[in-house]
Each structure stands twice: as structure tokens, then as C-alpha cells.
Motif scaffolding. Structure first.
Motif, short mmCIF file in Angstrom:
data_model
loop_
_atom_site.label_atom_id
_atom_site.label_comp_id
_atom_site.label_asym_id
_atom_site.label_seq_id
_atom_site.Cartn_x
_atom_site.Cartn_y
_atom_site.Cartn_z
N TYR A 1 50.27 58.25 17.46
CA TYR A 1 50.91 56.97 17.80
C TYR A 1 52.21 56.78 17.01
CZ TYR A 1 46.56 55.95 20.21
OH TYR A 1 45.49 56.01 21.07
N LYS B 1 59.57 46.74 21.51
CA LYS B 1 58.24 46.20 21.78
C LYS B 1 57.22 47.33 21.98
CE LYS B 1 59.72 41.77 23.71
NZ LYS B 1 59.71 40.87 24.90
N LYS B 2 57.63 48.37 22.68
CA LYS B 2 56.73 49.51 22.88
C LYS B 2 56.45 50.21 21.56
CE LYS B 2 58.04 50.50 27.68
NZ LYS B 2 58.62 51.52 28.60
N GLU C 1 50.87 49.54 16.15
CA GLU C 1 49.68 48.71 15.93
C GLU C 1 48.42 49.39 16.44
OE1 GLU C 1 50.72 44.88 17.53
OE2 GLU C 1 51.79 44.31 15.69
N THR C 2 48.56 50.19 17.49
CA THR C 2 47.40 50.96 17.95
C THR C 2 47.02 52.00 16.90
OG1 THR C 2 48.10 50.68 20.25
CG2 THR C 2 46.49 52.41 19.79
N ARG D 1 56.79 50.32 12.52
CA ARG D 1 56.49 48.95 12.99
C ARG D 1 57.48 47.97 12.36
NH1 ARG D 1 53.44 44.67 10.95
NH2 ARG D 1 52.55 43.28 12.53
N LYS E 1 53.85 48.21 19.69
CA LYS E 1 52.53 48.41 20.29
C LYS E 1 51.92 49.75 19.88
CE LYS E 1 50.10 48.56 24.73
NZ LYS E 1 50.24 48.47 26.21
#
Length: 245
Positions: A109, A123-124, A130-131, A146, A127
Motif C-alpha cells: 500500500y 485523496k487516493k 490508511e489501508t 499520508r 486512502k
């Protein structure tokens, strides 16, 4: 085969110690003894990537994937090589393959987020990070990427909180200090930013991100340049397409 496994284990230990040349010799010996086993090719490709031999790294990891197409770690290395070559779409395809094979690895990730950050898809990127943090809450790359994305989205408080927490756990991480510097620079705190850039360069004199940051922080002391810098930082918060428009 037992000797091969021992050679792989020794190479991995040498990699952890950043003794790349010795790890390289060990892996070459492993390949000579078991030329049809894929793991050594992947690890050797990673070393060549660190040494900026992108052509050699790509050849090796493609050979590894030819032997073991279900090896998720090989897909990660392949994505990193393609990323270094500027082939972002192919790199994205490969890291998605790695995630599909093992959806619980934070490293994958982080690589996905790195690709999104490069393309200003903030934004992607958040995400993806955070995953990854769901599986490894202390993953440095996910924390830092992040923070980069949140800063670009104007959420500097959240970004700063994450970085400060990371620095509290590991105050000797050069990348995190550089990241903190850029977050502070976005917030108009050039003097504080310069301190973190200096600390980053003390820890890692070859950190180009910190080096460019301290130049910007020093220039920001000039009121006229500070306006130009603020505009540049504001513009960087948009996607690449919007920036061009």
C-alpha cells in the motif's frame, strides 16, 4: 536446496545490514547453485535497483516472475523498478497484482501511495496509506506518505500530528524529519522547517528531499520569494491536470 536456503537467509541478513556487495555475491552464488529458483533473482534485482542499475534489475525480476508469477514480493520489486523508470501505469498494474496476492502487506500500500503521490492524486494516496496502516500502524512509509498527501489537501494539523508521533517513536529517521520540514514550510513556518531539514541532512547527507527543502526554507526569509513559494505550494495541492490548466 538446503544450501540455497542458507544462502538466501544470509543474503537477507546482509541486506538488513546494508552490505549490498556481499549480499550480491551471496545471491549470485545461490543462482549458480539453483538457477531455476526465483527468490534469489528477486533479491538480486532489489540490490541492482538500489545501485541504480535499472536495466539489470528489470531483467532479473522479469525472469523471477516468469518462474513464479504468484510471488507477490516479486511484483513489488517489479513495481519499484518500473516506478524508477518512470513507467507509472505499468508500476501501478504490478503493485495491484501484489495487493491482490497479499492484501495485508503494508509495504504494498505504501508503494501504491507513492505512485498516487507522484501523480498528485492526494485523496487516493491517503486512502492507500490508511489501508496499509490498518495492517501495520507504525509503517514509516505509510505514515510519511499520508502526511505528504494530507498536507497537500490542506489538512496540515492531521499531517503534523502523524509525523510528530512517528518522530516520537523514531527520532533518528531522516525521511520523517524532512517530511516534517515540508509540512512546516507549507504552514509558513520556515525557521522551524529549516531545523528539521538540517536534522534530516545530519542523519542522511544524501537526502535530496531535505536538501531542496532547506534551500526553499532559506529563500523564504525573503518576503518577495515567500509569496512566490506560497503560490507554488498552493498550486502543488491540485492534481497534475489542474496544475497544467
Amino acid at each position: 536446496m538446503n544450501e540455497y536456503i542458507l544462502q538466501i537467509q544470509r543474503a537477507q541478513l546482509l541486506l538488513e545490514q546494508n552490505r549490498l556487495d556481499l549480499a550480491k555475491e551471496t545471491l549470485q552464488a545461490a543462482i549458480a547453485s539453483e538457477p531455476n529458483e526465483s527468490v534469489a533473482y528477486t533479491l538480486l534485482a532489489y540490490i541492482l535497483l538500489q545501485q541504480e542499475d535499472l536495466t539489470g534489475a528489470r531483467q532479473l525480476v522479469e525472469r523471477s516472475l516468469g518462474m513464479s508469477p504468484e510471488d507477490d514480493h516479486a511484483h513489488l520489486v517489479y513495481s519499484c523498478v518500473l516506478y524508477a523508470q518512470g513507467k507509472l501505469k505499468q508500476a501501478d498494474f504490478s503493485i495491484r497484482a501484489a495487493i491482490e496476492l497479499d492484501p495485508t502487506c503494508a509495504d504494498y500500500y505504501a508503494q501504491q501511495a507513492r505512485l498516487e503521490v507522484t501523480q498528485c492524486n492526494w485523496k487516493k494516496a491517503v486512502k492507500a496509506c490508511e489501508t496499509g496502516l490498518q495492517f501495520d500502524p507504525d509503517h514509516k512509509d505509510c505514515v510519511n506518505l499520508r502526511a505528504v498527501a494530507l498536507t497537500k489537501l490542506g489538512k496540515r494539523d492531521s499531517a503534523g500530528a502523524g509525523i510528530r508521533e512517528a518522530l516520537a517513536k523514531d527520532p533518528e529517521d531522516a525521511s520523517t524529519h524532512a517530511n516534517m520540514g515540508w509540512t512546516l514550510l507549507h504552514d509558513g513556518k520556515s525557521s522551524e522547517a529549516a531545523e528539521h531539514f538540517r536534522e534530516s541532512l545530519r542523519l542522511d547527507p544524501d537526502n535530496d528531499w531535505a536538501r531542496s527543502g532547506i534551500v526553499e526554507a532559506l529563500k523564504a526569509r525573503n518576503p518577495i520569494y515567500r509569496m512566490v513559494l506560497n503560490y507554488s505550494l498552493w498550486l502543488s495541492s491540485f492534481t497534475a491536470t489542474t496544475q497544467m490548466m
